[in-house]
Design a protein around this motif. Sequence first.
Motif, PDB file in Angstrom:
ATOM      1  N   ASP A  64      42.672  69.600 -43.150  1.00  0.00           N
ATOM      2  CA  ASP A  64      43.115  70.473 -42.059  1.00  0.00           C
ATOM      3  C   ASP A  64      43.383  69.615 -40.831  1.00  0.00           C
ATOM      4  OD1 ASP A  64      43.107  73.013 -43.141  1.00  0.00           O
ATOM      5  OD2 ASP A  64      41.002  73.379 -42.672  1.00  0.00           O
ATOM      6  N   VAL A  65      44.472  69.900 -40.148  1.00  0.00           N
ATOM      7  CA  VAL A  65      44.742  69.224 -38.881  1.00  0.00           C
ATOM      8  C   VAL A  65      44.505  70.230 -37.757  1.00  0.00           C
ATOM      9  CG1 VAL A  65      46.474  68.095 -37.448  1.00  0.00           C
ATOM     10  CG2 VAL A  65      46.384  67.620 -39.905  1.00  0.00           C
ATOM     11  N   ARG A  66      43.575  69.912 -36.876  1.00  0.00           N
ATOM     12  CA  ARG A  66      43.241  70.773 -35.746  1.00  0.00           C
ATOM     13  C   ARG A  66      43.775  70.114 -34.484  1.00  0.00           C
ATOM     14  NH1 ARG A  66      36.890  71.542 -37.603  1.00  0.00           N
ATOM     15  NH2 ARG A  66      37.396  72.055 -39.803  1.00  0.00           N
ATOM     16  N   HIS A  67      44.725  70.780 -33.878  1.00  0.00           N
ATOM     17  CA  HIS A  67      45.426  70.192 -32.740  1.00  0.00           C
ATOM     18  C   HIS A  67      44.440  69.813 -31.631  1.00  0.00           C
ATOM     19  CE1 HIS A  67      49.308  70.937 -34.471  1.00  0.00           C
ATOM     20  NE2 HIS A  67      48.991  72.203 -34.676  1.00  0.00           N
ATOM     21  N   GLY A  68      44.569  68.581 -31.178  1.00  0.00           N
ATOM     22  CA  GLY A  68      43.710  68.083 -30.127  1.00  0.00           C
ATOM     23  C   GLY A  68      42.370  67.568 -30.602  1.00  0.00           C
ATOM     24  N   LYS A  69      42.065  67.736 -31.898  1.00  0.00           N
ATOM     25  CA  LYS A  69      40.764  67.316 -32.418  1.00  0.00           C
ATOM     26  C   LYS A  69      40.886  66.281 -33.527  1.00  0.00           C
ATOM     27  CE  LYS A  69      38.387  71.632 -31.259  1.00  0.00           C
ATOM     28  NZ  LYS A  69      37.564  72.759 -31.771  1.00  0.00           N
ATOM     29  N   GLY A  70      41.962  66.352 -34.326  1.00  0.00           N
ATOM     30  CA  GLY A  70      42.137  65.392 -35.399  1.00  0.00           C
ATOM     31  C   GLY A  70      42.232  66.051 -36.760  1.00  0.00           C
ATOM     32  N   SER A  71      42.119  65.230 -37.802  1.00  0.00           N
ATOM     33  CA  SER A  71      42.225  65.686 -39.186  1.00  0.00           C
ATOM     34  C   SER A  71      40.829  65.783 -39.797  1.00  0.00           C
ATOM     35  CB  SER A  71      43.086  64.717 -40.002  1.00  0.00           C
ATOM     36  OG  SER A  71      44.395  64.620 -39.455  1.00  0.00           O
ATOM     37  N   PHE A  72      40.567  66.914 -40.444  1.00  0.00           N
ATOM     38  CA  PHE A  72      39.257  67.172 -41.017  1.00  0.00           C
ATOM     39  C   PHE A  72      39.375  67.424 -42.518  1.00  0.00           C
ATOM     40  CE2 PHE A  72      38.753  68.064 -36.601  1.00  0.00           C
ATOM     41  CZ  PHE A  72      37.420  67.828 -36.293  1.00  0.00           C
TER      42      PHE A  72
END
Length: 259
Positions: A64-72
């Motif tokens: 998952d890519v969470r905008h402003g947080k990175g890839s999880f």
Amino acid sequence: MSEIQRPGALYQQVAAAIREAILSGEFAPDALLPSEAQLMARYGVSRPTVRNAIAALRAEGLVDVRHGKGSFVRSAGQPALTLERRITRTADGTFVMPGGDVWDEAEEPSTYRTRTTKDTGRLLQLGAEEALFGCDRLLIDPSSGTRAMHRTLIPFTTAEGIPVLAEEPSTRPAAIYGLLTQDGHKLTWSETVRARMPLPDERTTLRLPDATPVLHLARVTHSADGRPLILEELRTGADRAELAYRITADKQPTRRARA
């Protein structure tokens, strides 16, 4: 540093290496992946290559890519919600769902008139373009935030004997079962479940991550002679919910002795 030295497109090689790290447990579920710069250094590749690799893993449903947080790393843990799919009738004849209705309505129900499609006509055993009353609900489970889209479709032929169904097609399903019983129907139910990729509006409404299928449930309420009376459809994210069914053994029909 783990430079890529395998055949194939470079971004696919990087994606394969990250995939192996995820599946081996090096990158745990829900963990933040290394930054683009760290992955570039780790694999000795360019930023576009890393971005293409992450995009490929997103398409696979691993990241998952969470905008402003990175890839999880996507979690593969227990779904947030278990849906018990049985129906109970109380001593006073009221129909209830197990544990009550877990859903809140996120907005006002939308009622309308529509016609059968190929799929709904097949389930309702009706021809093409048969008239239906419809009601759409957007539901949310307050404890987990799980969202679901619920649709009730009522054939005009069913509503003819129960005017309130035509006047208020937004009547909740358990109450509809009661009205059908009062009208003399002895009810049975059948349900099918399939997983499929979401349509764009489903993905937006249900707030689904990339590469996440929906569970599409179709429940048909039947009269004693097997005639479909109403159709309910429930759609929710396959990553958020699991279904539970109580299974009982049917009695075998009694064989008649030969004369």
